[in-house]
Design an enzyme around this catalytic site. Structure first.
Site, PDB file in Angstrom:
ATOM      1  N   ASP A 183       1.495  11.841 -10.706  1.00 25.41           N
ATOM      2  CA  ASP A 183       1.895  12.011  -9.319  1.00 25.41           C
ATOM      3  C   ASP A 183       3.055  13.001  -9.303  1.00 25.41           C
ATOM      4  O   ASP A 183       3.963  12.897 -10.122  1.00 25.41           O
ATOM      5  CB  ASP A 183       2.351  10.652  -8.762  1.00 25.41           C
ATOM      6  N   ASP A 187       2.446  14.558  -3.821  1.00 23.53           N
ATOM      7  CA  ASP A 187       2.974  13.670  -2.800  1.00 23.53           C
ATOM      8  C   ASP A 187       3.610  14.427  -1.635  1.00 23.53           C
ATOM      9  O   ASP A 187       4.364  15.383  -1.849  1.00 23.53           O
ATOM     10  CB  ASP A 187       4.044  12.804  -3.480  1.00 23.53           C
ATOM     11  N   GLU A 233      -1.644  15.261  -0.936  1.00 25.21           N
ATOM     12  CA  GLU A 233      -1.528  14.320   0.165  1.00 25.21           C
ATOM     13  C   GLU A 233      -1.087  15.142   1.366  1.00 25.21           C
ATOM     14  O   GLU A 233       0.087  15.397   1.564  1.00 25.21           O
ATOM     15  CB  GLU A 233      -0.490  13.247  -0.165  1.00 25.21           C
ATOM     16  N   HIS A 261      -2.502   3.156  -2.659  1.00 28.74           N
ATOM     17  CA  HIS A 261      -1.337   2.273  -2.708  1.00 28.74           C
ATOM     18  C   HIS A 261      -0.564   2.236  -1.386  1.00 28.74           C
ATOM     19  O   HIS A 261       0.410   1.512  -1.270  1.00 28.74           O
ATOM     20  CB  HIS A 261      -0.422   2.728  -3.838  1.00 28.74           C
ATOM     21  N   ASP A 262      -0.953   3.068  -0.425  1.00 25.23           N
ATOM     22  CA  ASP A 262      -0.285   3.057   0.886  1.00 25.23           C
ATOM     23  C   ASP A 262      -1.123   2.351   1.942  1.00 25.23           C
ATOM     24  O   ASP A 262      -0.711   2.256   3.103  1.00 25.23           O
ATOM     25  CB  ASP A 262      -0.031   4.494   1.368  1.00 25.23           C
TER      26      ASP A 262
HETATM   27  C1  GLC Z   1       3.620   9.261  -0.145  1.00 25.87           C
HETATM   28  C2  GLC Z   1       3.338   8.134  -1.099  1.00 25.87           C
HETATM   29  C3  GLC Z   1       4.072   6.930  -0.632  1.00 25.87           C
HETATM   30  C4  GLC Z   1       5.547   7.225  -0.621  1.00 25.87           C
HETATM   31  C5  GLC Z   1       5.852   8.508   0.176  1.00 25.87           C
HETATM   32  C6  GLC Z   1       7.226   9.013  -0.129  1.00 25.87           C
HETATM   33  O1  GLC Z   1       3.161   9.017   1.125  1.00 25.87           O
HETATM   34  O2  GLC Z   1       1.957   7.929  -1.211  1.00 25.87           O
HETATM   35  O3  GLC Z   1       3.800   5.801  -1.404  1.00 25.87           O
HETATM   36  O4  GLC Z   1       6.220   6.161  -0.021  1.00 25.87           O
HETATM   37  O5  GLC Z   1       4.983   9.552  -0.132  1.00 25.87           O
HETATM   38  O6  GLC Z   1       7.306   9.570  -1.400  1.00 25.87           O
END
Ligand code: GLC
Ligand code: CA
Length: 559
Positions: A99, A200, A257, A329-330
């Site tokens: 990540d 991310d 993402e 995971h979100d």
């Molecule tokens: C992304 C991750 C999440 C995290 C956020 C801040 O959305 O998937 O889990 O809280 O970024 O890094």
């Protein structure tokens, strides 16, 4: 498949390391635990693993707050364990994606610590600081996690910006030295033989800084930050540079993402795009309003879900390559999100799996999804760990929602739903650890676990394995990977059906998304059953009668 796009026929398995497998009895998952489970992952048939962050971190936001990019957090093991994982996975034909969290660091990162102490240090330029004369924050933006996006540095009128928690200061991408540091770090990891990265929050790296008090959009007097930091003009310059300096020379797989508007999509995922693919939020966040506030959940129908999926598939195929997923995971668990509670069973779970795994794009399976793992209900807010859950709960109270109702909303949508320990067996703590686990184990592990499903032919796990196998290694692989996506509309709006077409090869996938029977007209020639959660029955007069939550994939070759 041309070598250059090796990730097109990949299937990815996402691991949340803290909850996958504990190897040393401290109740926390770790890298050696993952190594122990590589055979299970191999057997699932996937060829890529995405690891959520394992770098040094105070774990304020599950490791998305990195304090040292070059080392593994001792909680997960050693740097040597990471090298071992990369090599052992590679030996099994599995690539690792790490990540990449480069929108922000932890406030405990040495750069930020130095910048705090010393406003003139070069590291102060790595972050976004702003001093105000009157001691008020520079503006009234609300962070994604619910509180104010500027935090004051004690004893001063100096503030720093954080789009997420106050322990995650945002990096200043305008600073060239910072960018160089990032590229060096990315190449350091890629040179170890990583397959690439999941990236991310990358759409936030370009900020349009404006100060003052903006029209609030909530009772807290704050205003959603996204309008100033998501996909801002100029971001493409940073993304292009990042790609050219790091990913491209390594032929890496990158998945961003990034919720990208249609007009920008081609720059992101086209032939020459910044990334191999981006995630699409349009159907996983179908129950959340645009501002991300769970406490105003949106209801949706099967028809809307179908339309969102179809729209996204058609849009992406016109521009490049996509990543498809139901869980991460979100998110909460997909079976709870998409299936009414009374209908959650083997049939509905496998139907969801089929609906998703035959889509065009690289599928991402989140740990436990292949078992049909479900949401958890913990007894009190204190037992939850996720920082966003707590932030949103507080905000819900602020807008006048009662504590009981706010808690119910949290139970449903908390990110901890997917972060509970992996359910391996009926043993102690579901076989995850022999110590007290960092987050509660879901009590349903005696009913839902990998060991039992391994031994049961009619299990969600076996079904997922078949799906992966058919996709990666069967006579249908080419049409599933490369075929065009074509909607197949039916009169019954509770049936989601689509075609995948490649030359003479055609696949028709049908999902009866309801607890009632349904009927669908099946065109001539679709006689070969590829996979389904029931046996193929007679197809009288071209009308096929579907059982509740039945799914079936059929194949024909047209000449
Ligand atoms: C992304 C991750 C999440 C995290 C956020 C801040 O959305 O998937 O889990 O809280 O970024 O890094
Ligand atoms: Ca451990």
């Amino acid at each position: 498949m041309e070598k250059a796009k090796w990730w097109k026929n990949a299937v990815v398995y996402q691991i949340y390391p803290k909850s996958f497998q504990d190897s040393n009895g401290d109740g926390i998952g770790d890298l050696q635990g993952i190594i122990q489970r590589l055979d299970y992952i191999k057997k699932l048939g996937v060829n890529v693993i995405w690891l959520c962050p394992v770098y040094c971190s105070p774990m304020d936001d599950g490791g998305y707050d990195i304090s040292d990019y070059y080392h593994i957090d001792p909680m997960f093991g050693t740097d040597a364990d990471m090298d071992e994982l990369i090599q052992k996975a590679d030996a099994k034909g599995i690539k690792i994606l790490m990540d990449l969290v480069i929108n922000h660091t932890s406030d405990e990162h040495e750069w930020f610590q130095d910048a705090l102490k010393n406003p003139d240090s070069k590291y102060a330029g790595y972050y976004i600081f702003k001093e105000t004369e009157d001691g008020n924050p520079p503006n009234n933006w609300r962070s994604y996690f619910g509180d104010a996006a500027w935090t004051r540095i004690d004893g001063s009128n100096r503030f720093y910006l954080h789009a997420f928690s106050k322990k995650q200061p945002d990096l200043n991408w305008e600073n060239e030295e910072l960018r160089e540091e990032i590229y060096r770090m990315v190449n350091y990891w890629l040179d170890k033989g990583l397959g690439g990265f999941r990236i991310d929050a990358i759409c936030n790296i370009k900020k349009r800084l404006e100060y003052g008090v903006f029209q609030p959009d909530g009772e807290d007097g704050l205003r959603y930050i996204g309008d100033w930091i998501l996909n801002q003009p100029g971001i493409e310059v940073f993304l292009k540079e990042l790609n050219e300096r790091t990913f491209r020379p390594h032929n890496s797989m990158t998945v961003a993402e990034a919720n990208v508007p249609e007009e920008l999509l081609e720059h992101f995922i086209g032939e020459d795009g910044f990334f191999s693919m981006v995630f699409d939020f349009s159907y996983t966040d179908i129950d959340v309003p645009d501002t991300g506030e769970w406490f105003h959940p949106k209801k949706f129908t099967v028809e809307e879900l179908r339309d969102n999926i179809f729209k996204s598939q058609k849009m992406v195929q016109g521009k490049g390559w996509g990543a498809v997923y139901l869980e991460n995971h979100d998110q909460n668990r997909s079976v709870n999100k998409y299936i009414p509670e009374e209908d959650i069973n083997y049939y509905s779970k496998t139907m969801l799996a089929s609906m998703f795994m035959f889509l065009r794009g690289t599928p991402f399976i989140y740990q436990g999804q292949e078992l049909g793992m479900e949401n958890i209900r913990m007894d009190s807010l204190e037992k939850y760990d996720d920082i966003a859950t707590k932030g949103h709960y507080e905000r819900a109270l602020k807008v006048g929602i009662s504590p009981e109702k706010a808690f119910e909303l949290v139970v449903k949508r908390s990110r901890d739903n997917s972060r509970t320990p992996m359910q391996w067996s009926t043993g102690e703590n579901a076989g995850f650890s022999n110590a007290k686990t960092w987050l509660e184990v879901n009590k349903n592990y005696k009913r839902i676990n990998a060991r039992d499903q391994e031994h049961c032919e009619k299990s969600v796990l076996r079904f997922y394995r078949d799906l992966v196998l058919i996709r990666r290694n069967s006579k249908y692989s080419s049409v599933i990977v490369e075929g065009e996506f074509v909607p197949y509309y039916t009169e019954d709006v509770s049936i989601i059906a689509y075609l995948r077409i490649l030359g003479e090869k055609e696949l028709l996938v049908i999902h009866n998304y309801q607890s009632k029977k349904g009927t669908i007209k099946i065109p001539d020639g679709f006689k070969e059953r590829v996979l389904g959660n029931r046996e193929l029955r007679n197809n009288a007069d071209g009308q096929y009668c579907l059982e509740p939550y039945e799914c079936i994939a059929l194949y024909r070759e047209v000449s």
